[in-house]
Design a protein around this motif. Structure first.
Motif, PDB file in Angstrom:
ATOM      1  N   PRO A 335       0.820  -1.220   0.000  1.00  0.00           N
ATOM      2  CA  PRO A 335       0.000   0.000   0.000  1.00  0.00           C
ATOM      3  C   PRO A 335       0.850   1.266   0.000  1.00  0.00           C
ATOM      4  O   PRO A 335       1.998   1.271   0.457  1.00  0.00           O
ATOM      5  CB  PRO A 335      -0.806  -0.116   1.300  1.00  0.00           C
ATOM      6  N   TYR A 336       0.259   2.323  -0.521  1.00  0.00           N
ATOM      7  CA  TYR A 336       0.886   3.641  -0.482  1.00  0.00           C
ATOM      8  C   TYR A 336       0.533   4.352   0.813  1.00  0.00           C
ATOM      9  O   TYR A 336      -0.511   4.081   1.421  1.00  0.00           O
ATOM     10  CB  TYR A 336       0.406   4.474  -1.670  1.00  0.00           C
ATOM     11  N   TRP A 351       2.301  10.778  -1.958  1.00  0.00           N
ATOM     12  CA  TRP A 351       1.970   9.406  -1.585  1.00  0.00           C
ATOM     13  C   TRP A 351       3.096   8.508  -2.079  1.00  0.00           C
ATOM     14  O   TRP A 351       3.508   8.585  -3.229  1.00  0.00           O
ATOM     15  CB  TRP A 351       0.636   8.987  -2.199  1.00  0.00           C
ATOM     16  N   ARG A 352       3.581   7.656  -1.142  1.00  0.00           N
ATOM     17  CA  ARG A 352       4.754   6.837  -1.442  1.00  0.00           C
ATOM     18  C   ARG A 352       4.492   5.373  -1.107  1.00  0.00           C
ATOM     19  O   ARG A 352       3.741   5.047  -0.184  1.00  0.00           O
ATOM     20  CB  ARG A 352       5.972   7.311  -0.635  1.00  0.00           C
ATOM     21  N   CYS A 353       5.152   4.486  -1.838  1.00  0.00           N
ATOM     22  CA  CYS A 353       5.114   3.060  -1.532  1.00  0.00           C
ATOM     23  C   CYS A 353       5.798   2.828  -0.187  1.00  0.00           C
ATOM     24  O   CYS A 353       6.924   3.284   0.039  1.00  0.00           O
ATOM     25  CB  CYS A 353       5.822   2.277  -2.638  1.00  0.00           C
ATOM     26  N   VAL A 354       5.120   2.127   0.715  1.00  0.00           N
ATOM     27  CA  VAL A 354       5.675   1.930   2.055  1.00  0.00           C
ATOM     28  C   VAL A 354       6.951   1.099   2.010  1.00  0.00           C
ATOM     29  O   VAL A 354       7.884   1.313   2.792  1.00  0.00           O
ATOM     30  CB  VAL A 354       4.618   1.260   2.965  1.00  0.00           C
ATOM     31  N   SER A 355       7.022   0.146   1.083  1.00  0.00           N
ATOM     32  CA  SER A 355       8.237  -0.666   0.963  1.00  0.00           C
ATOM     33  C   SER A 355       9.436   0.205   0.621  1.00  0.00           C
ATOM     34  O   SER A 355      10.537   0.018   1.164  1.00  0.00           O
ATOM     35  CB  SER A 355       8.032  -1.747  -0.104  1.00  0.00           C
ATOM     36  N   ARG A 356       9.238   1.202  -0.265  1.00  0.00           N
ATOM     37  CA  ARG A 356      10.327   2.115  -0.608  1.00  0.00           C
ATOM     38  C   ARG A 356      10.703   2.982   0.589  1.00  0.00           C
ATOM     39  O   ARG A 356      11.878   3.281   0.818  1.00  0.00           O
ATOM     40  CB  ARG A 356       9.910   2.995  -1.787  1.00  0.00           C
ATOM     41  N   LEU A 357       9.679   3.383   1.354  1.00  0.00           N
ATOM     42  CA  LEU A 357       9.959   4.210   2.526  1.00  0.00           C
ATOM     43  C   LEU A 357      10.764   3.452   3.571  1.00  0.00           C
ATOM     44  O   LEU A 357      11.666   4.005   4.209  1.00  0.00           O
ATOM     45  CB  LEU A 357       8.646   4.694   3.145  1.00  0.00           C
ATOM     46  N   SER A 367       8.915   2.357  -8.037  1.00  0.00           N
ATOM     47  CA  SER A 367       7.596   2.905  -7.710  1.00  0.00           C
ATOM     48  C   SER A 367       7.668   4.430  -7.683  1.00  0.00           C
ATOM     49  O   SER A 367       8.588   5.009  -7.103  1.00  0.00           O
ATOM     50  CB  SER A 367       7.123   2.385  -6.349  1.00  0.00           C
ATOM     51  N   PRO A 368       6.714   5.108  -8.311  1.00  0.00           N
ATOM     52  CA  PRO A 368       6.761   6.569  -8.372  1.00  0.00           C
ATOM     53  C   PRO A 368       6.222   7.222  -7.103  1.00  0.00           C
ATOM     54  O   PRO A 368       5.423   6.636  -6.377  1.00  0.00           O
ATOM     55  CB  PRO A 368       5.851   6.882  -9.560  1.00  0.00           C
ATOM     56  N   SER A 369       6.664   8.437  -6.848  1.00  0.00           N
ATOM     57  CA  SER A 369       6.084   9.268  -5.797  1.00  0.00           C
ATOM     58  C   SER A 369       4.999  10.122  -6.436  1.00  0.00           C
ATOM     59  O   SER A 369       5.245  10.784  -7.454  1.00  0.00           O
ATOM     60  CB  SER A 369       7.144  10.168  -5.156  1.00  0.00           C
ATOM     61  N   LEU A 370       3.797  10.096  -5.866  1.00  0.00           N
ATOM     62  CA  LEU A 370       2.651  10.779  -6.459  1.00  0.00           C
ATOM     63  C   LEU A 370       2.328  12.031  -5.661  1.00  0.00           C
ATOM     64  O   LEU A 370       2.038  11.960  -4.464  1.00  0.00           O
ATOM     65  CB  LEU A 370       1.434   9.853  -6.483  1.00  0.00           C
ATOM     66  N   ASP A 371       2.401  13.182  -6.336  1.00  0.00           N
ATOM     67  CA  ASP A 371       2.045  14.436  -5.690  1.00  0.00           C
ATOM     68  C   ASP A 371       0.534  14.455  -5.419  1.00  0.00           C
ATOM     69  O   ASP A 371      -0.268  14.179  -6.315  1.00  0.00           O
ATOM     70  CB  ASP A 371       2.431  15.604  -6.598  1.00  0.00           C
ATOM     71  N   GLU A 372       0.142  14.771  -4.180  1.00  0.00           N
ATOM     72  CA  GLU A 372      -1.267  14.672  -3.802  1.00  0.00           C
ATOM     73  C   GLU A 372      -2.149  15.617  -4.603  1.00  0.00           C
ATOM     74  O   GLU A 372      -3.237  15.240  -5.049  1.00  0.00           O
ATOM     75  CB  GLU A 372      -1.442  14.945  -2.298  1.00  0.00           C
TER      76      GLU A 372
END
Length: 479
Positions: A335-336, A351-357, A367-372
């Motif tokens: 999940p993001y 919004w970021r992928c939790v695995s990447r975080l 996985s891309p970072s999505l501007d809200e």
């Protein structure tokens, strides 16, 4: 050699005015008991006027309250407090059973009063607690009173269990939102309160958390069952899991450990429970109630997202933001999460992928970072575009439904057939669950429930395959 010893007799200093208080108690609020209560008050008033030097400083009385617990009797405790503050010299009571039915508490109170020189006179037993032999007699009579209470409690308990076996349901209307006592003595629905119950179920199925529902009801000024304009998450949860709202009742969820402490304990298999179906009018449809139960299980079984900081394998459901629980990484399936980035004094919501975080690129690489803000604009744009062409989309959906129907007519199984079978299995599963609750030791019922659950899971798997096939056909047709 000793001299003459002369005995000096004690001189007991009697107060010029003896401040007397009387205590009365009736164990129920029936008319005959209340008549006895009034008679006791008149009797003590007349008794105090017969003795010269007596001054009646108060009559303390508790109506319709138990004799085994002192903490529930307001006037009794006020009287003891007045004694400790030196405002009472003597107490009059009809009998030991009217005073305290708990042997331990009775002796404790009498010893406390005796240490201050305050005596209690029990009219029926003719006991003055300041005498030497009084404690033995009080122990004896209070034990009899306690045994009488225990016997009465046992008889009442037997009557309650017989009523449960017959499916007779008792309601605590003061704490049950949506119902009140009707003219025939049974429960009837309160329309405005029932609408609040339906609102709670609707909001929960719309994705709201109990905390969000609590804030919404509080802000709107909607009162609880007790008329309080202040909700709690536990009250919301209790409403969502209460089977009384579908017209059923699970009896003996709790039980009283003993008649002295009257402590209620949750029944976790120590005693049998009884499930009464359709015992009263329903507020919530059964299918909605079971959908809420499934949603609760889904939220409770949600896998944890913060793998480094999470203390358990269970995750926490969140409904704080509109996109919570909806965005999933297309690469790793994690999940993001909504994050706040700060750089050069400027904040940015993404919004970021939790695995990447949590682990960088160890498990998820691209996985891309999505501007809200951009994400919201894209969603609004898509909704507006759908609104503009909804008639065309509807025609396409109907065409897909026709394909699914023809697929079923050609010897296969359609999504419509599977959904109908799924609804039937869900209803059958609910009935079996009710029967299992009534007969917990039935291996046959448990086997039937397992078979229905397995078939239901198989139907869900088939529906997932068909939905994927339809998505692929739709994608192919759009090219």
């Amino acid at each position: 050699m000793t001299g003459n010893v002369r005995v000096i007799p004690p001189r007991k200093k009697e107060p010029s005015v003896l401040r007397v208080a009387a205590y009365c108690r009736v164990s129920s609020d029936s008319s005959d008991q209340l008549h006895s209560y009034a008679a006791q008050i008149r009797g003590y008033t007349e008794e105090s006027s017969k003795h010269e030097g007596w001054k009646l400083v108060g009559i303390y009385a508790d109506e319709g309250l138990t004799g085994t617990r002192m903490d529930k009797r307001e006037d009794f405790n006020r009287m003891i407090t007045a004694c400790k503050r030196g405002r009472i010299d003597k107490i009059l009571a009809k009998s030991v059973s009217r005073f305290v039915r708990n042997t331990v508490d009775c002796l404790k109170v009498i010893r406390t009063l005796k240490s201050r020189g305050i005596g209690v006179i029990f009219e029926k037993e003719n006991i003055n607690t300041l005498t030497e032999s009084s404690e033995f007699l009080i122990t004896l009579f209070s034990s009899f009173s306690q045994a009488e209470s225990e016997s009465l409690s046992l008889n009442v308990g037997i009557g309650v269990k017989l009523a449960m076996k017959e499916g007779k349901v008792s309601f605590q209307y003061k704490k049950l939102l949506g119902y009140r006592r009707g003219e025939n003595g049974g429960p009837e629905i309160v329309p405005e309160e029932a609408e609040t119950v339906r609102l709670i179920y609707r909001l929960y199925l719309d994705g709201w958390s109990p905390g969000d529902i609590q804030k919404e009801l509080t802000e709107k000024g909607i009162p609880t069952a007790e008329g309080i304009q202040g909700w709690s998450r536990q009250v919301i949860r209790n409403i969502l899991i209460n089977e009384k709202y579908i017209g059923d009742a699970l009896l003996q969820k709790t039980y009283i450990t003993d008649c002295i402490s009257k402590r209620a304990r949750k029944n976790q298999g120590e005693l049998p429970m009884y499930y009464a179906e359709n015992s009263h009018p329903a507020i919530i449809p059964r299918e909605i109630f079971y959908r809420v139960k499934e949603e609760m299980s889904r939220r409770a079984g949600k896998r944890k997202v913060m793998q480094k900081t999470g203390k358990t394998e269970q995750g926490k459901y969140s409904a704080k933001y509109a996109l919570s629980e909806l965005l999933v990484c297309g690469e790793c399936g994690t999940p993001y999460k909504r994050c706040t980035w700060a750089r050069n004094g400027k904040k940015r919501i993404v919004w970021r992928c939790v695995s990447r975080l949590e682990f960088g690129k160890k498990y998820c690489h691209n996985s891309p970072s999505l501007d809200e803000d951009r994400l919201h604009r894209a969603i609004v744009g898509a909704l507006n575009e759908y609104g503009a062409v909804r008639s065309e989309v509807r025609a396409g959906v109907l065409e897909l439904a026709g394909l699914a129907q023809s697929h079923g007519e050609n010897g296969g199984v359609s999504l419509l057939d599977l959904r109908q079978r799924l609804d039937a299995l869900t209803a059958e599963q609910a009935l079996l669950l009710d029967k299992v609750l009534e007969n917990m030791g039935s291996s046959e019922l448990n086997a039937q429930l397992e078979a229905v659950t397995a078939e239901k899971q198989g139907i869900l798997d088939q529906m997932q395959v068909l939905e994927q096939d339809e998505s692929q056909r739709s994608l192919w047709a759009s090219r």
